[in-house]
Design a protein around this motif. Structure first.
Motif, PDB file in Angstrom:
ATOM      1  N   LEU A 192       0.856  -1.172   0.000  1.00  0.00           N
ATOM      2  CA  LEU A 192       0.000   0.000   0.000  1.00  0.00           C
ATOM      3  C   LEU A 192       0.895   1.224   0.000  1.00  0.00           C
ATOM      4  N   LYS A 193       0.940   1.868  -1.158  1.00  0.00           N
ATOM      5  CA  LYS A 193       1.789   3.053  -1.291  1.00  0.00           C
ATOM      6  C   LYS A 193       0.962   4.082  -2.037  1.00  0.00           C
ATOM      7  N   PRO A 194       0.063   4.778  -1.293  1.00  0.00           N
ATOM      8  CA  PRO A 194      -0.939   5.597  -1.972  1.00  0.00           C
ATOM      9  C   PRO A 194      -0.387   6.879  -2.569  1.00  0.00           C
ATOM     10  N   LEU A 195       0.815   7.290  -2.173  1.00  0.00           N
ATOM     11  CA  LEU A 195       1.321   8.576  -2.651  1.00  0.00           C
ATOM     12  C   LEU A 195       2.486   8.387  -3.614  1.00  0.00           C
ATOM     13  N   GLY A 196       2.747   9.416  -4.381  1.00  0.00           N
ATOM     14  CA  GLY A 196       3.900   9.411  -5.258  1.00  0.00           C
ATOM     15  C   GLY A 196       3.632   8.629  -6.538  1.00  0.00           C
ATOM     16  N   GLU A 197       4.696   8.465  -7.355  1.00  0.00           N
ATOM     17  CA  GLU A 197       4.534   7.731  -8.602  1.00  0.00           C
ATOM     18  C   GLU A 197       4.409   6.238  -8.312  1.00  0.00           C
ATOM     19  N   ASN A 198       3.852   5.514  -9.264  1.00  0.00           N
ATOM     20  CA  ASN A 198       3.631   4.080  -9.105  1.00  0.00           C
ATOM     21  C   ASN A 198       2.879   3.768  -7.810  1.00  0.00           C
ATOM     22  N   ALA A 199       1.839   4.523  -7.557  1.00  0.00           N
ATOM     23  CA  ALA A 199       1.050   4.278  -6.352  1.00  0.00           C
ATOM     24  C   ALA A 199       0.471   2.871  -6.399  1.00  0.00           C
ATOM     25  N   GLN A 200       0.500   2.204  -5.268  1.00  0.00           N
ATOM     26  CA  GLN A 200      -0.067   0.856  -5.203  1.00  0.00           C
ATOM     27  C   GLN A 200      -1.136   0.803  -4.126  1.00  0.00           C
ATOM     28  N   PHE A 201      -2.204   0.094  -4.412  1.00  0.00           N
ATOM     29  CA  PHE A 201      -3.340   0.098  -3.490  1.00  0.00           C
ATOM     30  C   PHE A 201      -3.739  -1.312  -3.063  1.00  0.00           C
ATOM     31  N   GLY A 202      -2.812  -2.043  -2.484  1.00  0.00           N
ATOM     32  CA  GLY A 202      -3.170  -3.345  -1.918  1.00  0.00           C
ATOM     33  C   GLY A 202      -3.723  -3.141  -0.508  1.00  0.00           C
ATOM     34  N   VAL A 203      -4.847  -3.753  -0.203  1.00  0.00           N
ATOM     35  CA  VAL A 203      -5.490  -3.504   1.080  1.00  0.00           C
ATOM     36  C   VAL A 203      -4.997  -4.468   2.167  1.00  0.00           C
ATOM     37  N   LEU A 204      -4.214  -5.485   1.748  1.00  0.00           N
ATOM     38  CA  LEU A 204      -3.795  -6.500   2.726  1.00  0.00           C
ATOM     39  C   LEU A 204      -3.046  -5.943   3.940  1.00  0.00           C
ATOM     40  N   PRO A 205      -2.141  -4.958   3.764  1.00  0.00           N
ATOM     41  CA  PRO A 205      -1.492  -4.405   4.971  1.00  0.00           C
ATOM     42  C   PRO A 205      -2.508  -3.870   5.975  1.00  0.00           C
ATOM     43  N   LEU A 206      -3.551  -3.193   5.452  1.00  0.00           N
ATOM     44  CA  LEU A 206      -4.570  -2.652   6.362  1.00  0.00           C
ATOM     45  C   LEU A 206      -5.399  -3.772   6.979  1.00  0.00           C
ATOM     46  N   LEU A 207      -5.704  -4.798   6.170  1.00  0.00           N
ATOM     47  CA  LEU A 207      -6.498  -5.911   6.685  1.00  0.00           C
ATOM     48  C   LEU A 207      -5.749  -6.638   7.792  1.00  0.00           C
ATOM     49  N   THR A 208      -4.456  -6.935   7.552  1.00  0.00           N
ATOM     50  CA  THR A 208      -3.697  -7.622   8.604  1.00  0.00           C
ATOM     51  C   THR A 208      -3.600  -6.740   9.841  1.00  0.00           C
ATOM     52  N   GLY A 209      -3.364  -5.447   9.644  1.00  0.00           N
ATOM     53  CA  GLY A 209      -3.295  -4.537  10.790  1.00  0.00           C
ATOM     54  C   GLY A 209      -4.588  -4.581  11.592  1.00  0.00           C
ATOM     55  N   THR A 210      -5.712  -4.511  10.872  1.00  0.00           N
ATOM     56  CA  THR A 210      -7.012  -4.525  11.547  1.00  0.00           C
ATOM     57  C   THR A 210      -7.236  -5.854  12.272  1.00  0.00           C
TER      58      THR A 210
END
Lengths: 294, 313
Positions: B75-93
């Motif tokens: 999950l790297k929402p900012l900058g170039e080549n932004a990536q939006f995988g939700v797994l980091p947030l899911l595992t955190g939750t």
């Protein structure tokens, strides 16, 4: 012939009773953990706020200078927010409760409304923040003013008022209604003159609990973009505002920059908890004093 | 013309009575409709939530493929080549909720057994309100407590614990949820009829055996429902994790690390003033939708369990 070995039974019984006693102490200890945490929490925030809470802290406006910062803005913001939340939740909550208890026919619609309300009660508060941000702040163009925050909070705490009012209305005994009908009163007259006055204590308790929930909520307001620094005191429901929990939030995360902010956060927590304590005491007093048992 | 003894015209009286009756009839017809409109506002609230989330989530999935979102570990929402995988947030939750449940379930259940089976009326009258106070403390206060008190203590015990980590907010969240588990489970246990306890006691059971082998199984549906509701509460909790667990979008299972939850991500994105229409902006709604669906399913399960398996005595 002996069927029972008394010594054996005695031994077994003793060990089972010992296990029982150990379990009892363990369960008591588990129950007391809550008490211990409460004491530590109160001791921590009070000792940390020592010397920071004084009249100046209450009456001063916000400042980036820790020793001049006060929470007047947040207190005023909280008051204005309540002035929006209280009438809306009272009106919508009691209206919904009367409809569900007195008018709705037992059936699909009634069950659907009821399920919907209990589901709304379980929706995370931050999702209400997104609803408020999208509908009130952006689509309706209100911006992050008291009115937008108040509407969002009102929807958030609505289920609390509905459920409390329903219980209060349900506990009004049938013979009061029948007496009213017997004297020729119509249904609405009965509700207005008999049912509502009799259930008022329960309704008020629910409203106060809902308001204290609204006062302590932070997440939806963070999402709405409520600022915490250096805004003028709000003077109406169309002004920008901040509230005590937002103040605590910003001072907590900025404590890494300015160490004294942690004390300011603690001092604000003491004020917030004091307000909540007073409100909850009022709710308890109303419940105990005015709630007649039928 | 017949005159009333006070000099009032009878016909006027009749007409007056007729008008009040008519107004009454109008009021009687109007009020139920009016109240029904008020009652539907709660439905419109739910609809509003679902629709706002849905529209923007659809926009999000136009930019980011569905699978990339739910299987992406970055999950790297900012900058170039932004990536939006939700797994980091899911595992955190999930990890923060698991820690919270590991604290809340045993302690809450033991408290419930104590309050319902062992405590005298007087003790219960003192202890229950104390638990209620714990439940009434705003989450922001727990966040402050986790960050300024629990984390430093844990760091003294566990070397290598980050200043922001998932362990401390998890534990504090568990403490916050204890009253919920305790009071809902206690309600379920109190409604088990005394005849069952007395039967077991008459057979020579100790109180522990009565509680563990009779009362808890009999109240199991209510107890499980309280666990499910508690999990839902932990998943949706925001301020404690936002303050104490940091904003590192780590895909890890190491509880000493900083992790971000779905709720904390929402706070971060809305606080950062994402430009409307950007993928970052829409990602806010996709994450909120995921969060909403998770908690909704949990709440429905809890309602289903307590309705379906409610023991009738």
């Amino acid at each position: 012939m002996k069927y029972v070995d008394a010594a054996q039974v005695q031994k077994k019984m003793n060990s089972r009773l010992t296990v029982n006693n150990i379990a009892k102490s363990l369960f008591l200890a588990a129950t007391l953990i809550g008490l211990v945490v409460l004491v530590i929490l109160f001791y921590r925030v009070i000792s940390q706020s020592m010397g920071w809470i004084d009249l100046q802290f209450i009456t001063n406006k916000l400042s980036t200078m820790a020793d001049r910062a006060g929470i007047m803005g947040a207190i005023m913001g909280t008051l204005w927010l309540m002035l929006v939340v209280a009438p809306i939740t009272l009106f919508l909550g009691v209206g919904t409760a009367i409809y569900l208890e007195e008018y709705a026919k037992k059936g699909r619609l009634q069950r659907f409304l009821q399920t919907n309300i209990s589901n709304l009660a379980g929706v995370p508060s931050i999702v209400f923040g997104i609803l408020g941000l999208t509908i009130f702040v952006r689509a309706a163009g209100l911006g992050n003013i008291v009115l937008a925050g108040g509407l969002t909070m009102a929807l958030l705490v609505l289920p609390i008022v509905v459920v409390a009012s329903q219980e209060a209305i349900r506990s009004v005994p049938g013979y009061l209604r029948e007496a009213s009908y017997g004297m020729g009163a119509t249904k609405w007259q009965t509700i207005k003159n008999i049912v509502l006055p009799a259930s008022l204590p329960g309704i008020l308790t629910g409203v106060i609990l809902a308001l204290s929930r609204a006062i302590g909520e932070t997440a939806p307001l963070v999402v709405l973009g409520i600022p915490a620094l250096l805004i003028p005191l709000p003077e109406g429901i169309f002004d920008k505002f901040t509230v005590l929990p937002m103040q605590i939030y910003y001072w907590t995360i900025d404590a890494a920059l300015v160490a004294e902010y942690a004390n300011l956060a603690a001092a604000t927590i003491v004020v917030l908890l004091f307000i909540l304590l007073v409100m909850n005491s009022i709710a308890v007093i109303i419940r105990n004093k005015f709630q007649r048992r039928f | 013309m017949a005159k009333h003894k006070d000099g009032v015209n009878v016909r006027e009286l009749i007409n007056e009575k007729k008008t009040t009756l008519n107004t009454n009839r109008l009021i009687e017809a109007f009020i139920p409709k009016f109240l029904m409109v008020i009652a539907t506002i709660s439905i419109f609230t739910t609809l509003g939530i679902i629709l706002t989330l849905l529209f923007e989530t659809v926009e999000f999935f136009k930019a980011v493929p569905f699978l990339d979102f739910f299987t992406g570990t970055k999950l790297k929402p900012l900058g170039e080549n932004a990536q939006f995988g939700v797994l980091p947030l899911l595992t955190g939750t999930i990890i923060s909720s698991v820690i919270a449940m590991a604290v809340a379930i045993p302690i809450g259940l033991m408290s419930a057994v104590y309050l319902s089976e062992y405590a005298s009326d007087r003790v219960r009258r003192i202890l229950k309100p104390i638990l209620e106070v714990l439940a009434g403390i705003p989450t922001i206060v727990y966040g402050f407590f986790a960050f300024t008190f629990v984390t430093p203590i844990l760091r003294a015990i566990i070397p290598g614990l980050e200043p922001t980590n998932i362990l401390s907010p998890g534990i504090v969240m568990g403490i916050m949820i204890i009253p919920m588990v305790a009071s809902l489970s206690e309600d379920a246990m109190s409604s088990v009829p005394n005849a069952m306890r007395e039967g077991a006691l008459a057979l020579g059971s100790t109180k522990l055996e009565v509680a563990w082998k009779v009362v808890v199984p009999a109240a199991m549906s209510g107890i499980v429902a309280s666990f499910v509701l508690a999990i839902s509460r932990a998943i949706g909790e925001t301020m404690i994790v936002t303050i104490a667990s940091g904003s590192t979008k780590n895909f890890t299972f190491d509880i000493t690390q900083s992790m971000q939850t779905m709720t904390a991500y929402i706070v971060e994105v809305t606080g950062g003033d994402a430009p409307a229409g950007s993928t970052l902006y829409y990602s806010l709604y996709a994450v909120a939708m995921t969060l909403f669906v998770f908690t909704l399913i949990m709440n429905l399960i809890a309602q289903y369990i307590s309705r379906k398996y409610r023991e009738e005595y």
